[in-house]
Design an enzyme around this catalytic site. Structure first.
Site, PDB file in Angstrom:
ATOM      1  CE  LYS A  97      34.029 111.264  21.048  1.00  0.00           C
ATOM      2  NZ  LYS A  97      34.572 110.051  20.498  1.00  0.00           N
ATOM      3  CG  ASP A 123      35.207 102.395  22.147  1.00  0.00           C
ATOM      4  OD1 ASP A 123      34.643 103.202  22.916  1.00  0.00           O
ATOM      5  OD2 ASP A 123      36.166 102.704  21.415  1.00  0.00           O
ATOM      6  CE1 TYR A 164      41.158 107.347  16.555  1.00  0.00           C
ATOM      7  CE2 TYR A 164      39.322 108.334  17.751  1.00  0.00           C
ATOM      8  CZ  TYR A 164      40.673 108.290  17.454  1.00  0.00           C
ATOM      9  OH  TYR A 164      41.539 109.189  18.036  1.00  0.00           O
TER      10      TYR A 164
HETATM   11  C1  LIG Z   1      36.055 109.565  20.510  1.00  0.00           C
HETATM   12  C2  LIG Z   1      36.257 108.092  20.625  1.00  0.00           C
HETATM   13  C3  LIG Z   1      37.356 107.541  21.308  1.00  0.00           C
HETATM   14  C4  LIG Z   1      38.497 108.384  21.813  1.00  0.00           C
HETATM   15  O1  LIG Z   1      38.115 109.261  22.805  1.00  0.00           O
HETATM   16  P1  LIG Z   1      39.062 110.554  23.100  1.00  0.00           P
HETATM   17  O2  LIG Z   1      38.431 111.166  24.300  1.00  0.00           O
HETATM   18  O3  LIG Z   1      39.019 111.386  21.874  1.00  0.00           O
HETATM   19  O4  LIG Z   1      40.425 110.022  23.373  1.00  0.00           O
HETATM   20  C5  LIG Z   1      37.405 106.174  21.478  1.00  0.00           C
HETATM   21  N1  LIG Z   1      36.434 105.373  20.991  1.00  0.00           N
HETATM   22  C6  LIG Z   1      35.387 105.869  20.322  1.00  0.00           C
HETATM   23  C7  LIG Z   1      34.328 104.937  19.832  1.00  0.00           C
HETATM   24  C8  LIG Z   1      35.264 107.238  20.100  1.00  0.00           C
HETATM   25  O5  LIG Z   1      34.237 107.715  19.377  1.00  0.00           O
END
Ligand SMILES: *Cc1c(COP(=O)(O)O)cnc(C)c1O
Length: 438
Positions: free
Chosen positions: A271, A239, A144
């Site tokens: 995060k 990511d 994701y």
């Molecule tokens: C949470 C997450 C996102 C998206 O971040 P948001 O702040 O919710 O838009 C993208 N990549 C990864 C790996 C994530 O865990």
């Protein structure tokens, strides 16, 4: 009056004004059933709901709360900075200090701050396409990257939990250039590059997936992706929105990249680096990042990007995230995993506990941790609802989906472990007694 009467009342009000009563789908408890708890405060490892019930928190706002909730140093700094003004729309000092901190810890030369992980991956993808002049992007099933249209194909937990394949609203032509491959599958990557190598702008992957449950990359898989991209003139986007500053001081990249001498071309963060506020970032090689406006032609912007309050929270969080904090978090997580295994084994529940650093998750009915999304989806998700609710009733707040990572903070202590130990045996029995859907 039931113990969740106030939560129920608030959730009814929420449903009257928001789709499903929530502002992000997984919060609605759809895959575990029941009424979401509406929280009113949090401190350290603990959440308190509007009925006054305390829960040990293993969600940590889905990752950001590395130091625990309402860390005194973060709160003090945020209050001090907010009193001087909350947004200037100009360069400001906290954003520079946060960028310096991140550049100092990671292989990033230049960094652009944004407000969410979604914005970070969306922008990194645009930059990669702009720089290479190519359109195609490789992603992995179960990873994701936020709700970025071209990346919402086989996108892991949130989408899986709802049981919808991809999503309506993303036109087929928008994902037509997205190549979805099985995670950890080198042969599939080689085949894709053999066929379309000169059309692929980037490979994007979670540095270590946490959005299909926690799935560890095979040894050398990220290095292989980095090398393959370089050979074909594509960019490797790691990511680290979830793993960055959570798995180690620099993210998952730091586990082997620094030792083995490779680095992603672009990294995305979010995060933890926002310390509980909306702050995220993408960055990487100077020659690539210089292509971003105003240095270069690839456009990207944000009204609240680099917000002084958010970047202050992130900076103070990272400053307190020292080696001792990570060691404590890793140790607590290891003890929690051992308790989970002990309780589930005693109840006769077949399971595998998968972890990457302190991030972990339980796969129900699997003998070994899965290596990819197809294997992760073989788990007996129906055991999770009864387990989740037994834990909730005993005062432990777990992610309301079987496909999510469990998060620990530096504030998780002996009391927290005792709460966990007390809750687990009955929850394990509930999981053992769960009936498979007809
Ligand atoms: C949470 C997450 C996102 C998206 O971040 P948001 O702040 O919710 O838009 C993208 N990549 C990864 C790996 C994530 O865990």
């Amino acid at each position: 009056m039931s113990a969740d009467a106030a939560s129920t009342r608030w959730f009814e009000r929420a449903r009257a004004v928001s789709p499903g009563g929530v502002n992000s789908p997984v919060r609605a408890f759809r895959s575990v059933g029941g009424v979401p708890r509406v929280m009113e405060s949090a401190r350290g490892a603990w959440l308190r709901d509007v009925d006054g019930t305390d829960y040990l928190d293993l969600v940590g706002s889905w990752g950001p709360m590395l130091l625990g909730h309402a860390h005194p140093a973060v709160i003090e700094a945020v209050q001090r900075v907010a009193a001087r003004g909350t947004s200037f729309g100009t360069p400001s000092t906290p954003e520079v200090e946060l960028a310096e901190e991140i550049v100092g810890r990671t292989p990033v030369d230049l960094l652009r701050l944004v407000s969410s992980g979604t914005e970070a991956t969306m922008s990194a993808l645009r930059l990669a396409r702009g720089v290479t002049g190519r359109d195609r992007v490789v992603k992995f099933a179960g990873c994701y990257h936020g709700h970025v249209d071209p990346l919402l194909a086989e996108a892991g937990s949130g989408v899986v939990t709802l049981g919808i394949p991809g999503t309506p609203g993303v036109p087929a032509h928008v994902t037509a250039d997205t190549i979805v491959l099985p995670y950890n599958d080198r042969a599939a990557v080689e085949a894709a590059f053999a066929e379309l190598g000169d059309e692929i702008a980037a490979v994007i992957t979670e540095a270590a997936p946490g959005n299909m449950g926690v799935v560890a990359p095979d040894d050398g898989f990220n290095a292989f992706l980095s090398r393959t991209c370089r050979e074909h003139g594509a960019l490797f986007i790691s990511d680290e929105v979830m793993t960055g500053f959570r798995v180690t001081r620099s993210g998952h990249w730091g586990l082997d990249g620094a030792l083995e001498g490779w680095a992603p071309d672009l990294l995305t963060f979010g995060k933890v680096m926002g310390g509980g506020f909306p702050a995220a970032a993408f960055g990487g090689r100077a020659d690539v990042m210089e292509q971003l406006a105003p240095s270069g032609p690839v456009y990207q912007a944000g009204t609240l990007s680099g917000n002084p309050v958010a970047t202050t929270a992130g900076l103070v969080t990272l400053q307190h995230a020292d080696d001792a904090a990570y060691a404590r978090i890793d140790e607590w997580a290891a003890q929690a995993r051992a308790l989970v295994t002990e309780a589930l084994s005693a109840a006769g529940v077949v399971h595998a506990v998968s972890h990457v650093g302190s991030m972990f998750s339980v796969f129900w009915g699997l003998e070994t941790p899965p290596r990819d999304f197809a294997a992760a989806q073989q788990q007996q998700t129906w055991r999770y609802g009864p387990f989740f609710h037994a834990m909730l009733d005993a005062g432990v707040y777990l992610p309301p989906s079987a496909f999510e990572a469990w998060f620990v903070s530096a504030a998780h202590d002996e009391d927290a472990l005792s709460r966990m130990a007390a809750a687990l045996p009955a929850a394990a029995e509930a999981a053992a007694a769960a009936a498979a859907p007809a």
